[in-house]
Write a protein that holds these residues in place. Structure first.
Motif, PDB file in Angstrom:
ATOM      1  N   SER A  85       0.860  -1.195   0.000  1.00  0.00           N
ATOM      2  CA  SER A  85       0.000   0.000   0.000  1.00  0.00           C
ATOM      3  C   SER A  85       0.888   1.234   0.000  1.00  0.00           C
ATOM      4  O   SER A  85       2.069   1.179   0.359  1.00  0.00           O
ATOM      5  CB  SER A  85      -0.919   0.008   1.222  1.00  0.00           C
ATOM      6  N   THR A 142      -4.259   1.516   6.684  1.00  0.00           N
ATOM      7  CA  THR A 142      -5.653   1.339   6.258  1.00  0.00           C
ATOM      8  C   THR A 142      -5.712   0.809   4.830  1.00  0.00           C
ATOM      9  O   THR A 142      -6.481  -0.120   4.521  1.00  0.00           O
ATOM     10  CB  THR A 142      -6.397   2.682   6.350  1.00  0.00           C
ATOM     11  N   ALA A 143      -4.881   1.384   3.959  1.00  0.00           N
ATOM     12  CA  ALA A 143      -4.842   0.895   2.578  1.00  0.00           C
ATOM     13  C   ALA A 143      -4.252  -0.510   2.513  1.00  0.00           C
ATOM     14  O   ALA A 143      -4.648  -1.324   1.663  1.00  0.00           O
ATOM     15  CB  ALA A 143      -4.022   1.862   1.715  1.00  0.00           C
ATOM     16  N   ILE A 153      -4.642  -2.909   4.733  1.00  0.00           N
ATOM     17  CA  ILE A 153      -5.703  -3.857   5.112  1.00  0.00           C
ATOM     18  C   ILE A 153      -6.572  -4.178   3.899  1.00  0.00           C
ATOM     19  O   ILE A 153      -6.940  -5.337   3.652  1.00  0.00           O
ATOM     20  CB  ILE A 153      -6.553  -3.264   6.249  1.00  0.00           C
ATOM     21  N   GLU A 154      -6.884  -3.147   3.115  1.00  0.00           N
ATOM     22  CA  GLU A 154      -7.676  -3.374   1.902  1.00  0.00           C
ATOM     23  C   GLU A 154      -6.918  -4.259   0.914  1.00  0.00           C
ATOM     24  O   GLU A 154      -7.497  -5.180   0.307  1.00  0.00           O
ATOM     25  CB  GLU A 154      -8.015  -2.029   1.254  1.00  0.00           C
ATOM     26  N   GLU A 171      -7.081  -7.867   2.108  1.00  0.00           N
ATOM     27  CA  GLU A 171      -8.399  -8.495   1.990  1.00  0.00           C
ATOM     28  C   GLU A 171      -8.724  -8.886   0.556  1.00  0.00           C
ATOM     29  O   GLU A 171      -9.317  -9.941   0.305  1.00  0.00           O
ATOM     30  CB  GLU A 171      -9.466  -7.552   2.540  1.00  0.00           C
ATOM     31  N   ILE A 172      -8.323  -8.039  -0.383  1.00  0.00           N
ATOM     32  CA  ILE A 172      -8.653  -8.337  -1.789  1.00  0.00           C
ATOM     33  C   ILE A 172      -7.497  -9.041  -2.502  1.00  0.00           C
ATOM     34  O   ILE A 172      -7.601  -9.340  -3.693  1.00  0.00           O
ATOM     35  CB  ILE A 172      -9.037  -7.052  -2.542  1.00  0.00           C
ATOM     36  N   VAL A 186      -1.968  -0.731  -3.340  1.00  0.00           N
ATOM     37  CA  VAL A 186      -3.230  -0.005  -3.139  1.00  0.00           C
ATOM     38  C   VAL A 186      -2.893   1.380  -2.586  1.00  0.00           C
ATOM     39  O   VAL A 186      -2.246   1.507  -1.556  1.00  0.00           O
ATOM     40  CB  VAL A 186      -4.155  -0.763  -2.163  1.00  0.00           C
ATOM     41  N   TYR A 244      -3.779   4.855  -0.851  1.00  0.00           N
ATOM     42  CA  TYR A 244      -4.761   5.329   0.131  1.00  0.00           C
ATOM     43  C   TYR A 244      -5.639   6.414  -0.492  1.00  0.00           C
ATOM     44  O   TYR A 244      -5.149   7.353  -1.119  1.00  0.00           O
ATOM     45  CB  TYR A 244      -4.059   5.873   1.362  1.00  0.00           C
TER      46      TYR A 244
END
Length: 463
Positions: free
Chosen positions: A425, A445-446, A448-449, A452-453, A459, A461
Motif C-alpha cells: 500500500s 488502512t490501505a 488492510i484493503e 483483503e482483496i 493499493v 490510500y
C-alpha cells in the motif's frame, strides 16, 4: 491547489508590505499633488504679472474692465467654468467677481500682514460653497472634489494705490518709465480658485505611476524577504537531514550507495563480508544499542522511523514536494515461521531487507517499526519504506510496484526456495497525513484493503 506550508509566517510580512505600499503610494500622490499646486501658483503669478494694465485698473478701481479681465484672461487653467475668482483693492474692497459668483460664503480669508503682503498665498478650502460652481468631471463621485485650491496673487504698482491725486495719464507715464524697475507698492490682489477634482484629473497618470512604483517596490521587497526566508528554511532542513543521515551509517556505504544489511551465515561464526583475522580491521558500521535497531534486520527502530518521517515531511513541505510511504506485508512469513522455524523466517526477512536497501536512494529509509518496549508501529511481517522529496505521485506508484516485484521474487534459504505472498500500500504527505503517525496509519488502512482483496498491485490510500 496546495498552499505553502510557511504561509502563516509569510502573512505578517505580506500585510506589513501591503501597508507600506499604501503609505508609499499616498506619499507619492501627495508629493505629486503638492508639485501640481506649486505649478499652479507659479502659473497664476505669471498670468497676473504678464498683464500690464492690471496695476492701473486696480489703482483707479475700474470695475468693468477688471471684470472683463477676470472673464477673459485671468481664469486659472483657462477653465470655462464659473469657479471662484475675484479682484481686491489693497484696502480690502472687492472690485469684481467672476460672472455668476454672487456669494462669498465659504470663501477663504487670506490673512495679509506686512510680512506676507508681497507673497503669493495659497490654501485649500474643503468647504467652499458657490451655488453656480460645482465640479462635474470624471471624479465627481469622490467626496471633496468640490473643494477648491485658492491662490491670492499680489499685483504690484510703482505708485502708492492709496493716493487719489494721480491722474491716469501720469500713472501710465510713470508705469512706462519704470517698466524695468521693481515696483514697491501692491495695488491689490487677484484671488482665484480651481476645483480639487480638476487638479487631480491632470495628475491621474502620475498617480497611476506612483501606485505602480509602490507596488513594484513592495512586491520586490516581499519576494526578497520570502526568498531569504525560504532559503534559510531549506538550509536548516538540509542540515537536519545531514545530521539525521549521520546517525544511520548502516544505511549508506562510504561511496554513497545503499548498503545491504549484514546477514549472518548460520554455518559460520562471523558475518558475511567480514575480513579475515589477519586483515586490517574495518571500523564498526553501527554505533547503536540493541534498542535502536531491529535485531533481525538491523533496520532503524520505531522512534527513529517516526523522527525521520517527520523531518522529511518538513523538508518536503519547504520544497513544495511530496513524501511517499510504502508498506509491504509478507503474509507468508507466519506460515514459514511455524513450519521451518525462526532462523529460516529471519533469513527471509533479511533477504527482503537487502533487496529493499539496494533499491532505494541514500536519503530514503526502510524500517520494520521495531520497538524494544513492545510498542511496534508495524506488524512483524511488515516493512515501511519512506521516499523523500518526490516531484509527483506517479513516482511513488512506480517505486511501490518495483519494490513489490522485488519482494515477491523467490527466496532461497538453505537449499530451499520459498515463494512469498506480498501485498503493498502507499500514502503520500501532505495529502494523507500532517504527522508521521497519521501518514503511517492511513497507509496501514490501505494495506488492510490490499490484504483483503489480495491486490496484485499496490493499493493507494484514498480518503
Amino acid at each position: 491547489m496546495r498552499l505553502p506550508p510557511d504561509l502563516p509566517k509569510f502573512l505578517i510580512p505580506a500585510l506589513v508590505t501591503l501597508l507600506g505600499i499604501v503609505v508609499l503610494a499616498v506619499g507619492l500622490s501627495f508629493g505629486a499633488l503638492e508639485q501640481r499646486k506649486t505649478l499652479l501658483a507659479v502659473s497664476a503669478q505669471d498670468v497676473v504679472s504678464s498683464d500690464p494694465a492690471l496695476p492701473a485698473l486696480l489703482h483707479f478701481r475700474n470695475q468693468s474692465r477688471i471684470r472683463e479681465a477676470l472673464a477673459l484672461k485671468l481664469r486659472l487653467e483657462k477653465k470655462s467654468k464659473n469657479i471662484w475668482l475675484r479682484a481686491l483693492h489693497v484696502d480690502g474692497e472687492i472690485l469684481a467677481k467672476a460672472p455668476g459668483q454672487h456669494s462669498d460664503s465659504g470663501t477663504t480669508a487670506f490673512i495679509r500682514t506686512f510680512n506676507n503682503r508681497l507673497e503669493v498665498l495659497s490654501a485649500v478650502d474643503l468647504f467652499a460653497h458657490n451655488s453656480a460652481a460645482h465640479y462635474q468631471g470624471t471624479l465627481a463621485a469622490i467626496p471633496f472634489m468640490d473643494a477648491q485650491f485658492k491662490i491670492s496673487t499680489p499685483v504690484f504698482s510703482p505708485i502708492d494705490p492709496i493716493r487719489t491725486d494721480v491722474p491716469q495719464s501720469a500713472y501710465q507715464q510713470t508705469l512706462a518709465q519704470r517698466a524695468d524697475q521693481p515696483r514697491r507698492f501692491v495695488a491689490g490682489y487677484i484671488e482665484q480658485g480651481i476645483f480639487l477634482g480638476d487638479i487631480l484629473e491632470t495628475i491621474i497618470p502620475t498617480l497611476g505611476q506612483a501606485l505602480a512604483i509602490s507596488i513594484a517596490i513592495g512586491c520586490t521587497a516581499l519576494l526578497t524577504f520570502w526568498f531569504f526566508m525560504h532559503q534559510a528554511g531549506v538550509k536548516t532542513a538540509q542540515l537536519m537531514a545531514r545530521n539525521q543521515r549521520s546517525e544511520y551509517p548502516n544505511l549508506t556505504q562510504k561511496g554513497g550507495s545503499p548498503q545491504a544489511p549484514i546477514i549472518k551465515d548460520r554455518h559460520s561464526s562471523r558475518p558475511q563480508d567480514q575480513p579475515a583475522e589477519d586483515s586490517v580491521s574495518a571500523p564498526p558500521t553501527n554505533f547503536y544499542t540493541s534498542t535502536d535497531v531491529d535485531p533481525v534486520t538491523n533496520l532503524p527502530c520505531r522512534q527513529r522511523l517516526l523522527e525521520h518521517v517527520a523531518m522529511l515531511m518538513d523538508v518536503a513541505a519547504k520544497e513544495h514536494r511530496y513524501v511517499g510511504l510504502i508498506l509491504l506485508e509478507v503474509s507468508s512469513i507466519g506460515p514459514i515461521l511455524h513450519a521451518r522455524g525462526r532462523e529460516v523466517s529471519d533469513d527471509i526477512l533479511r533477504e527482503i531487507t537487502s533487496r529493499i536497501s539496494n533499491s532505494i536512494r541514500r536519503y530514503d529509509m526502510a524500517s520494520r517499526g521495531f520497538d524494544a518496549s513492545g510498542k511496534a508501529i508495524l506488524d512483524a511481517d511488515q516493512f515501511c519504506i519512506v521516499l523523500h522529496s518526490l516531484d509527483n505521485i506517479q513516482s511513488l506508484h512506480s517505486a511501490a510496484e518495483r519494490l513489490l516485484d522485488l519482494a515477491r521474487m523467490p527466496v532461497k534459504v538453505a537449499d530451499e526456495t520459498f515463494n512469498l505472498t506480498v501485498v503493498a500500500s502507499t500514502a503520500a504527505a501532505p495529502q494523507h497525513g500532517k504527522t508521521a503517525e497519521g501518514l503511517i496509519s492511513n497507509a496501514k488502512t490501505a494495506l488492510i484493503e490490499a490484504r483483503e482483496i489480495k491486490a496484485p498491485n499496490p493499493v493507494f490510500y484514498a480518503h
